[in-house]
Design a protein around this motif. Structure first.
Motif, PDB file in Angstrom:
ATOM      1  N   GLY A 145      34.442  -0.372  27.697  1.00 26.17           N
ATOM      2  CA  GLY A 145      33.491  -0.320  28.961  1.00 26.17           C
ATOM      3  C   GLY A 145      33.005  -1.585  29.370  1.00 26.17           C
ATOM      4  O   GLY A 145      32.844  -1.816  30.572  1.00 26.17           O
ATOM      5  N   GLU A 146      32.878  -2.526  28.509  1.00 29.27           N
ATOM      6  CA  GLU A 146      32.288  -3.685  29.023  1.00 29.27           C
ATOM      7  C   GLU A 146      33.242  -4.734  29.708  1.00 29.27           C
ATOM      8  O   GLU A 146      33.286  -5.477  31.000  1.00 29.27           O
ATOM      9  CB  GLU A 146      31.743  -4.679  27.746  1.00 29.27           C
ATOM     10  N   LEU A 147      34.628  -4.515  29.348  1.00 25.64           N
ATOM     11  CA  LEU A 147      35.664  -5.374  30.021  1.00 25.64           C
ATOM     12  C   LEU A 147      35.867  -4.732  31.566  1.00 25.64           C
ATOM     13  O   LEU A 147      36.158  -5.716  32.354  1.00 25.64           O
ATOM     14  CB  LEU A 147      36.928  -5.163  29.093  1.00 25.64           C
ATOM     15  N   PHE A 148      35.669  -3.342  31.514  1.00 27.86           N
ATOM     16  CA  PHE A 148      35.941  -2.733  32.594  1.00 27.86           C
ATOM     17  C   PHE A 148      35.019  -3.512  33.686  1.00 27.86           C
ATOM     18  O   PHE A 148      35.068  -3.477  34.966  1.00 27.86           O
ATOM     19  CB  PHE A 148      35.784  -1.237  32.550  1.00 27.86           C
ATOM     20  N   VAL A 149      33.650  -3.444  33.381  1.00 26.20           N
ATOM     21  CA  VAL A 149      32.734  -3.698  34.209  1.00 26.20           C
ATOM     22  C   VAL A 149      32.968  -5.328  34.586  1.00 26.20           C
ATOM     23  O   VAL A 149      32.531  -5.617  35.735  1.00 26.20           O
ATOM     24  CB  VAL A 149      31.053  -3.703  33.593  1.00 26.20           C
ATOM     25  N   ARG A 150      33.269  -6.149  33.535  1.00 26.48           N
ATOM     26  CA  ARG A 150      33.321  -7.574  33.952  1.00 26.48           C
ATOM     27  C   ARG A 150      34.423  -7.553  34.977  1.00 26.48           C
ATOM     28  O   ARG A 150      34.435  -8.685  35.922  1.00 26.48           O
ATOM     29  CB  ARG A 150      33.714  -8.119  32.769  1.00 26.48           C
ATOM     30  N   PHE A 151      35.532  -6.808  34.807  1.00 20.97           N
ATOM     31  CA  PHE A 151      36.670  -6.887  35.733  1.00 20.97           C
ATOM     32  C   PHE A 151      36.290  -6.532  37.122  1.00 20.97           C
ATOM     33  O   PHE A 151      36.430  -7.076  38.130  1.00 20.97           O
ATOM     34  CB  PHE A 151      37.984  -5.938  35.337  1.00 20.97           C
ATOM     35  N   LEU A 152      35.449  -5.096  37.123  1.00 19.15           N
ATOM     36  CA  LEU A 152      34.709  -4.982  38.570  1.00 19.15           C
ATOM     37  C   LEU A 152      33.980  -5.672  39.383  1.00 19.15           C
ATOM     38  O   LEU A 152      34.269  -5.998  40.548  1.00 19.15           O
ATOM     39  CB  LEU A 152      33.960  -3.541  38.126  1.00 19.15           C
ATOM     40  N   PHE A 153      33.144  -6.748  38.452  1.00 17.22           N
ATOM     41  CA  PHE A 153      32.515  -7.822  39.485  1.00 17.22           C
ATOM     42  C   PHE A 153      33.039  -9.037  39.359  1.00 17.22           C
ATOM     43  O   PHE A 153      32.749  -9.784  40.224  1.00 17.22           O
ATOM     44  CB  PHE A 153      30.928  -7.695  38.701  1.00 17.22           C
ATOM     45  N   GLU A 154      33.845  -9.498  38.333  1.00 15.37           N
ATOM     46  CA  GLU A 154      34.712 -10.671  38.386  1.00 15.37           C
ATOM     47  C   GLU A 154      35.821 -10.678  39.557  1.00 15.37           C
ATOM     48  O   GLU A 154      35.966 -11.653  40.311  1.00 15.37           O
ATOM     49  CB  GLU A 154      34.974 -11.182  37.043  1.00 15.37           C
ATOM     50  N   GLY A 155      36.204  -9.594  39.686  1.00 15.25           N
ATOM     51  CA  GLY A 155      37.316  -9.420  40.886  1.00 15.25           C
ATOM     52  C   GLY A 155      37.216 -10.054  42.172  1.00 15.25           C
ATOM     53  O   GLY A 155      37.681 -10.662  42.528  1.00 15.25           O
ATOM     54  N   TRP A 177      31.457   1.842  43.344  1.00 16.20           N
ATOM     55  CA  TRP A 177      30.190   1.971  42.335  1.00 16.20           C
ATOM     56  C   TRP A 177      30.099   3.350  41.649  1.00 16.20           C
ATOM     57  O   TRP A 177      29.996   3.582  40.394  1.00 16.20           O
ATOM     58  CB  TRP A 177      28.940   1.717  43.143  1.00 16.20           C
ATOM     59  N   LEU A 178      30.256   4.484  42.478  1.00 12.41           N
ATOM     60  CA  LEU A 178      30.060   5.625  42.004  1.00 12.41           C
ATOM     61  C   LEU A 178      31.022   6.150  40.769  1.00 12.41           C
ATOM     62  O   LEU A 178      30.753   6.763  39.993  1.00 12.41           O
ATOM     63  CB  LEU A 178      29.671   6.826  43.068  1.00 12.41           C
ATOM     64  N   GLY A 179      32.113   5.661  41.406  1.00 12.68           N
ATOM     65  CA  GLY A 179      33.383   5.884  40.538  1.00 12.68           C
ATOM     66  C   GLY A 179      33.487   5.380  39.080  1.00 12.68           C
ATOM     67  O   GLY A 179      33.580   5.948  38.018  1.00 12.68           O
ATOM     68  N   ALA A 180      33.166   3.991  39.340  1.00 11.49           N
ATOM     69  CA  ALA A 180      32.645   3.202  37.853  1.00 11.49           C
ATOM     70  C   ALA A 180      31.485   3.680  37.081  1.00 11.49           C
ATOM     71  O   ALA A 180      31.719   3.769  35.919  1.00 11.49           O
ATOM     72  CB  ALA A 180      32.284   1.771  38.390  1.00 11.49           C
ATOM     73  N   VAL A 181      30.485   4.115  37.592  1.00  9.70           N
ATOM     74  CA  VAL A 181      29.302   4.845  36.756  1.00  9.70           C
ATOM     75  C   VAL A 181      30.040   6.011  36.221  1.00  9.70           C
ATOM     76  O   VAL A 181      29.618   6.462  35.204  1.00  9.70           O
ATOM     77  CB  VAL A 181      28.266   4.794  37.752  1.00  9.70           C
ATOM     78  N   GLY A 182      30.763   6.865  37.302  1.00  6.26           N
ATOM     79  CA  GLY A 182      31.237   8.194  36.377  1.00  6.26           C
ATOM     80  C   GLY A 182      32.341   7.982  35.311  1.00  6.26           C
ATOM     81  O   GLY A 182      32.212   8.541  34.290  1.00  6.26           O
ATOM     82  N   LEU A 183      33.086   7.003  35.323  1.00 12.20           N
ATOM     83  CA  LEU A 183      33.817   6.465  34.412  1.00 12.20           C
ATOM     84  C   LEU A 183      33.340   6.073  32.986  1.00 12.20           C
ATOM     85  O   LEU A 183      33.489   6.409  31.821  1.00 12.20           O
ATOM     86  CB  LEU A 183      34.988   5.331  34.748  1.00 12.20           C
ATOM     87  N   LEU A 184      32.336   5.171  33.451  1.00  6.95           N
ATOM     88  CA  LEU A 184      31.471   4.595  32.033  1.00  6.95           C
ATOM     89  C   LEU A 184      30.684   5.622  31.474  1.00  6.95           C
ATOM     90  O   LEU A 184      30.531   5.732  30.117  1.00  6.95           O
ATOM     91  CB  LEU A 184      30.349   3.597  32.669  1.00  6.95           C
ATOM     92  N   SER A 185      30.109   6.672  32.360  1.00  5.99           N
ATOM     93  CA  SER A 185      29.491   7.776  31.660  1.00  5.99           C
ATOM     94  C   SER A 185      30.256   8.465  30.963  1.00  5.99           C
ATOM     95  O   SER A 185      30.095   9.387  29.806  1.00  5.99           O
ATOM     96  CB  SER A 185      28.835   8.786  32.646  1.00  5.99           C
ATOM     97  N   GLN A 186      31.551   8.812  31.244  1.00  5.98           N
ATOM     98  CA  GLN A 186      32.681   9.555  30.526  1.00  5.98           C
ATOM     99  C   GLN A 186      32.797   9.072  29.038  1.00  5.98           C
ATOM    100  O   GLN A 186      33.109   9.543  28.072  1.00  5.98           O
ATOM    101  CB  GLN A 186      33.931   9.552  31.350  1.00  5.98           C
ATOM    102  N   LEU A 187      33.022   7.579  29.203  1.00  4.89           N
ATOM    103  CA  LEU A 187      33.290   6.605  28.227  1.00  4.89           C
ATOM    104  C   LEU A 187      32.185   6.873  27.024  1.00  4.89           C
ATOM    105  O   LEU A 187      32.297   6.587  25.873  1.00  4.89           O
ATOM    106  CB  LEU A 187      33.540   5.041  28.418  1.00  4.89           C
ATOM    107  N   GLY A 188      30.692   6.874  27.633  1.00  5.85           N
ATOM    108  CA  GLY A 188      29.677   6.726  26.784  1.00  5.85           C
ATOM    109  C   GLY A 188      29.287   5.387  26.311  1.00  5.85           C
ATOM    110  O   GLY A 188      28.935   5.352  25.349  1.00  5.85           O
ATOM    111  N   ALA A 189      29.693   4.526  27.137  1.00  4.52           N
ATOM    112  CA  ALA A 189      29.721   3.124  26.873  1.00  4.52           C
ATOM    113  C   ALA A 189      28.443   2.417  26.946  1.00  4.52           C
ATOM    114  O   ALA A 189      27.588   2.821  27.732  1.00  4.52           O
ATOM    115  CB  ALA A 189      30.787   2.202  27.669  1.00  4.52           C
ATOM    116  N   SER A 190      28.140   1.527  26.073  1.00  7.15           N
ATOM    117  CA  SER A 190      27.053   0.813  25.785  1.00  7.15           C
ATOM    118  C   SER A 190      27.321  -0.604  26.446  1.00  7.15           C
ATOM    119  O   SER A 190      28.150  -1.239  25.966  1.00  7.15           O
ATOM    120  CB  SER A 190      26.325   0.580  24.534  1.00  7.15           C
TER     121      SER A 190
END
Length: 451
Positions: free
Chosen positions: A269-279, A421-434
């Motif tokens: 989940g953290e790597l996904f967020v880092r990619f999303l904003f570093e991209g 952003w909404l799709g990313a939040v949905g994915l992170l919520s499916q993951l239950g990631a901190s």
């Protein structure tokens, strides 16, 4: 069915039958309740059978039908659990797979789009696809670079577009827009029409493999030195064929959503967020298709936590300023500071609040919670329950925030950013990631870091 249906009439008939099937099952359910069967048992049975028909149809038709299903699959964490549970298995299956097209069709596409001599470069091609999605499927192969004097061949992924995919994609999305009202009861709370409209806007770009190759090559170069993110380099491209380096990965984030440990959920989940904003910071583009099948787990050498591989650059927002808007980060920071006056002024300046429209600043802060809360603490834990609470709060016609939403405007320059952003939040919520969301925004979102 293993081939992409060509005739618009046949595809339209199957899509049009979806709301009729739902209505028919509701009628049968009513009869069972009158016959004494418990209402909750009947509801679950109706939803389960609806899910089976809906996602089987969307998956088999591919094209815009499957693209629509994949978009819904990312948002499922926002739906009430009693609605979501019967669909979840079908949703996650749709995120990762679809029936393949015949081998003969694949070879015809390669000849048409790579040339008659394609077999001299693709010296081996796996007859079975390793992945299949909405407009194309992927085969593993070995590539021989004829321009280089070398005995070594390299493993590649060959992405082949379904013949007629463009026609099917647009036809499906037009039909889904027409039957949206009938499909909507299966997904209470999700506004289907704007979702389909946005998919229609993106369709032309996703069909253009040359455009996709350009974006993927830029990302591959930008992340070549990244220790945690892997983007395969582009090897060759034709109008409906894309060849990239092979990436070894046994499964996608859909598997982590289903069976991952909490440690895996947090890590990827953290790597996904880092990619999303570093991209955007590295490339000036935003990867705008955050469904789990596009993100692959690459385990470490010991089989433990490893890297995150990223695929499918067909849906990419080319940002006008070469980065995410500076105002976006600045406004999130202002909202975190609860500076109501500056927030209203900033949103008005960016076009979110039109001239002569008045809004309640306190309600505005409450409405923006899904965009602000994750950055308000050192680590934020995304959950289905949190996502559901935010979704219900802004979609309940009886709530004040629902009324506020009707007064706000979404500028066209923010449309794809908002959906991503909404799709990313949905994915992170499916993951239950901190995730250390605030730290990542401070590093990569223009305007957010405090001076």
């Amino acid at each position: 069915m293993t081939d992409l249906p060509r005739k618009a009439a046949a595809r339209t008939a199957r899509l049009a039958a979806l709301p009729l099937g739902y209505a028919g099952r509701q009628a049968v359910g009513l009869g069972k309740r009158l016959g004494g069967k418990p209402a909750d048992a009947v509801l679950t049975e109706v939803q389960q059978r609806t899910a089976e028909q809906l996602f089987r149809t969307l998956g088999e038709l591919k094209g815009g039908a499957m693209k629509f299903g994949q978009a819904l699959s990312v948002l499922e964490s926002a739906l009430p659990e009693e609605v979501t549970a019967p669909y979840r298995e079908h949703l996650t299956a749709l995120q990762d797979s679809a029936p393949p097209m015949p081998t003969a069709t694949v070879r015809e596409q390669l000849t048409t789009h790579l040339g008659d001599d394609w077999s001299e470069r693709l010296v081996w091609l796996d007859g079975a696809p390793t992945a299949a999605a909405s407009i194309g499927q992927v085969h593993r192969a070995r590539w021989r670079d004829l321009a280089v004097d070398s005995e070594e061949d390299r493993d590649v992924a060959v992405k082949v577009q379904y013949p007629g995919a463009g026609e099917a994609l647009m036809s499906d999305l037009r039909q889904i827009a027409r039957v949206a009202r009938g499909v909507a009861p299966a997904f209470p709370g999700i506004d289907i029409k704007p979702l389909v409209a946005e998919l229609q806007d993106r369709a032309a770009d996703e069909l253009d493999y040359h455009l996709e190759a350009e974006a993927q090559a830029a990302y591959a170069e930008a992340f070549a030195d990244h220790p945690d993110i892997v983007v395969p380099a582009v090897v060759a491209v034709g109008t409906e064929v894309l060849v990239t380096e092979w990436m070894d990965s046994a499964y996608s984030l859909a598997h982590v959503i289903r069976d991952g440990t909490q440690e895996e959920r947090d890590h990827y989940g953290e790597l996904f967020v880092r990619f999303l904003f570093e991209g955007p910071r590295r490339t000036g583009m935003l990867h705008a298709d955050p469904h789990p099948g596009n993100f692959r787990v690459i385990p470490g050498p010991d089989g433990g936590l490893g890297q995150l591989g990223v695929l499918d650059f067909g849906a990419v927002a080319r940002l006008p300023q070469g980065q995410l808007p500076e105002a976006m980060g600045r406004l999130i920071r202002i909202a975190l500071d609860s500076d109501e006056e500056s927030l209203v002024a900033g949103l008005r300046a960016e076009g979110f609040i039109k001239d002569r429209i008045e809004v309640d600043p306190a309600l505005l802060l409450a409405y923006l919670a899904p965009f602000v809360e994750p950055a308000d603490q050192e680590r934020f834990t995304f959950t289905r329950e949190w996502m559901r609470e935010q979704f219900e709060r802004v979609n309940d016609p009886r709530s004040e925030t629902f009324t506020l939403a009707t007064k706000l405007n979404l500028p066209s320059s923010y449309l794809l950013i908002h959906r991503t952003w909404l799709g990313a939040v949905g994915l992170l919520s499916q993951l239950g990631a901190s995730v250390p969301f605030r730290e990542i925004l401070e590093e990569s979102l223009p305007g957010f870091a405090e001076d």
